[in-house]
Design a protein around this motif. Sequence first.
Motif, PDB file in Angstrom:
ATOM      1  N   VAL A 154     -16.900  31.859 -14.584  1.00  0.00           N
ATOM      2  CA  VAL A 154     -16.359  33.220 -14.553  1.00  0.00           C
ATOM      3  C   VAL A 154     -16.631  33.870 -13.194  1.00  0.00           C
ATOM      4  CG1 VAL A 154     -16.659  35.535 -15.525  1.00  0.00           C
ATOM      5  CG2 VAL A 154     -16.445  33.576 -17.045  1.00  0.00           C
ATOM      6  N   LEU A 155     -17.844  33.694 -12.677  1.00  0.00           N
ATOM      7  CA  LEU A 155     -18.181  34.242 -11.362  1.00  0.00           C
ATOM      8  C   LEU A 155     -17.310  33.641 -10.265  1.00  0.00           C
ATOM      9  CD1 LEU A 155     -22.096  34.447 -11.274  1.00  0.00           C
ATOM     10  CD2 LEU A 155     -20.498  36.327 -10.949  1.00  0.00           C
ATOM     11  N   ALA A 156     -17.172  32.317 -10.291  1.00  0.00           N
ATOM     12  CA  ALA A 156     -16.402  31.642  -9.248  1.00  0.00           C
ATOM     13  C   ALA A 156     -14.950  32.107  -9.234  1.00  0.00           C
ATOM     14  CB  ALA A 156     -16.474  30.126  -9.455  1.00  0.00           C
ATOM     15  N   PHE A 157     -14.381  32.334 -10.418  1.00  0.00           N
ATOM     16  CA  PHE A 157     -12.958  32.681 -10.503  1.00  0.00           C
ATOM     17  C   PHE A 157     -12.706  34.166 -10.239  1.00  0.00           C
ATOM     18  CE2 PHE A 157      -9.047  33.654 -12.955  1.00  0.00           C
ATOM     19  CZ  PHE A 157      -8.175  32.822 -12.257  1.00  0.00           C
ATOM     20  N   PHE A 158     -13.395  35.034 -11.000  1.00  0.00           N
ATOM     21  CA  PHE A 158     -13.098  36.467 -10.939  1.00  0.00           C
ATOM     22  C   PHE A 158     -13.804  37.197  -9.793  1.00  0.00           C
ATOM     23  CE2 PHE A 158     -12.157  35.571 -15.446  1.00  0.00           C
ATOM     24  CZ  PHE A 158     -10.881  36.108 -15.525  1.00  0.00           C
ATOM     25  N   ALA A 159     -15.002  36.736  -9.436  1.00  0.00           N
ATOM     26  CA  ALA A 159     -15.774  37.458  -8.414  1.00  0.00           C
ATOM     27  C   ALA A 159     -15.584  36.878  -7.011  1.00  0.00           C
ATOM     28  CB  ALA A 159     -17.255  37.456  -8.783  1.00  0.00           C
ATOM     29  N   PHE A 160     -15.638  35.536  -6.883  1.00  0.00           N
ATOM     30  CA  PHE A 160     -15.617  34.932  -5.558  1.00  0.00           C
ATOM     31  C   PHE A 160     -14.216  34.531  -5.082  1.00  0.00           C
ATOM     32  CE2 PHE A 160     -20.003  33.529  -7.064  1.00  0.00           C
ATOM     33  CZ  PHE A 160     -20.601  34.670  -6.558  1.00  0.00           C
ATOM     34  N   THR A 161     -13.363  34.109  -6.028  1.00  0.00           N
ATOM     35  CA  THR A 161     -12.008  33.699  -5.638  1.00  0.00           C
ATOM     36  C   THR A 161     -11.041  34.886  -5.626  1.00  0.00           C
ATOM     37  OG1 THR A 161     -12.374  31.486  -6.558  1.00  0.00           O
ATOM     38  CG2 THR A 161     -10.103  32.134  -6.144  1.00  0.00           C
ATOM     39  N   LEU A 162     -10.912  35.557  -6.787  1.00  0.00           N
ATOM     40  CA  LEU A 162      -9.997  36.691  -6.881  1.00  0.00           C
ATOM     41  C   LEU A 162     -10.598  37.989  -6.338  1.00  0.00           C
ATOM     42  CD1 LEU A 162      -8.493  36.052 -10.449  1.00  0.00           C
ATOM     43  CD2 LEU A 162      -7.516  35.445  -8.231  1.00  0.00           C
ATOM     44  N   LYS A 163     -11.939  38.058  -6.348  1.00  0.00           N
ATOM     45  CA  LYS A 163     -12.658  39.255  -5.870  1.00  0.00           C
ATOM     46  C   LYS A 163     -12.239  40.524  -6.632  1.00  0.00           C
ATOM     47  CE  LYS A 163     -13.089  37.324  -1.205  1.00  0.00           C
ATOM     48  NZ  LYS A 163     -14.459  36.814  -1.425  1.00  0.00           N
ATOM     49  N   GLU A 270     -27.962  37.493 -18.465  1.00  0.00           N
ATOM     50  CA  GLU A 270     -28.520  38.525 -17.589  1.00  0.00           C
ATOM     51  C   GLU A 270     -29.078  37.925 -16.305  1.00  0.00           C
ATOM     52  OE1 GLU A 270     -29.770  41.807 -21.005  1.00  0.00           O
ATOM     53  OE2 GLU A 270     -31.308  40.924 -19.722  1.00  0.00           O
ATOM     54  N   ASN A 271     -29.589  36.710 -16.382  1.00  0.00           N
ATOM     55  CA  ASN A 271     -30.113  36.072 -15.176  1.00  0.00           C
ATOM     56  C   ASN A 271     -28.994  35.518 -14.299  1.00  0.00           C
ATOM     57  OD1 ASN A 271     -33.277  35.772 -15.073  1.00  0.00           O
ATOM     58  ND2 ASN A 271     -32.700  35.713 -17.220  1.00  0.00           N
ATOM     59  N   VAL A 272     -27.922  35.016 -14.908  1.00  0.00           N
ATOM     60  CA  VAL A 272     -26.788  34.521 -14.130  1.00  0.00           C
ATOM     61  C   VAL A 272     -26.154  35.653 -13.323  1.00  0.00           C
ATOM     62  CG1 VAL A 272     -24.461  33.547 -14.280  1.00  0.00           C
ATOM     63  CG2 VAL A 272     -26.310  32.589 -15.665  1.00  0.00           C
ATOM     64  N   PHE A 273     -26.037  36.847 -13.948  1.00  0.00           N
ATOM     65  CA  PHE A 273     -25.364  37.975 -13.308  1.00  0.00           C
ATOM     66  C   PHE A 273     -26.337  39.009 -12.728  1.00  0.00           C
ATOM     67  CE2 PHE A 273     -22.207  36.229 -16.183  1.00  0.00           C
ATOM     68  CZ  PHE A 273     -21.049  36.269 -15.426  1.00  0.00           C
TER      69      PHE A 273
END
Length: 327
Positions: A154-163, A270-273
């Motif tokens: 989810v982080l890789a797609f929504f936060a780092f790729t699509l921002k 919570e630790n992942v995010f």
Amino acid sequence: MNGKWKFFISRLLQTLLTLWVIATILFFLFRLMPGNPLAAYIDPTFTREQQEILLQQFGLDKPLWQQYFIYFGNLFQGNLGHSFFYKESVISIIGRVLPNTIYLMTFSLIIAYVIGTLGGVLLAWKRGTKTETLGIILTLFTRSAPQFWVGMVVLAFFAFTLKWFPSAGVSPAGTMYTSELDKLFSLAFYQHLFLPSLTLAIYLLGLPLLLMRSNMLDVMGEQFVDMARMRGLKEWRIMLKYAARNAALPVITAMAVGIGYSIGGNVVIENVFSWPGLGRLLVNAVSASDYPLAQGAFILIAAVMVTMNFIADILYSILDPRVTSRR
């Protein structure tokens, strides 16, 4: 004494016994670990006398059996001890981060149970089709996939790729919320909340979806559904107005179990995010060898999970008297 009261008392005693066993295991787990429990707290320059004063201050100079009774006496009074690292009461530390965990849990449950309930209706409606097969496979996959892995995807797609969303924290850098109300009226807070809530919701989704599908399949064979079809009503209306309304009650009851699952799942997510909640506090406390804080966080998480399972059992017994009659 009738069957319902016997069932209630039996489950209450089992719940209390479970909580006692968990609290006892936590007590011995931290105290029997190798090394000095105050190792992270004691400065290397402290004299032997200063170290002994600290042990007396935290009650660690007493025999283990005395510490055990003091520990449970404090628990009954709502006293979870004093943090070694933060040098303040565990209750006050937990109180600062608990609202963040509650927000994460609430939004995750809303997403999971809305989508899960509607998804269960759809799979029951499309029984025997590729839609049902694909839906069940995806549900079982998301249910069994490690939460940290789902979080990273989810982080890789929504936060780092699509921002589209921020990757960590509860607010933008440098932002300070003056109160919980100020936080709840901040758009930035919900932008930070979305990704961890989505990740936890993906994990929680399986229970309401599969339960709703199973209940729908049972209800769809009832006479009132056949009567609705004979009246010429549209199939989607029969599914939503007649079948779903009668199948949804056990799903709502199962939300108590969902709350227990979510409070446990929060630790990883919570630790992942880097979400400043109870789960992250727990991991940080263990890393810092701050066992009063770790104990307090563990006990609170366990108490919520065990209590929610107890509530779910009682609600099921009320909805289905056969549960108590089998006891």
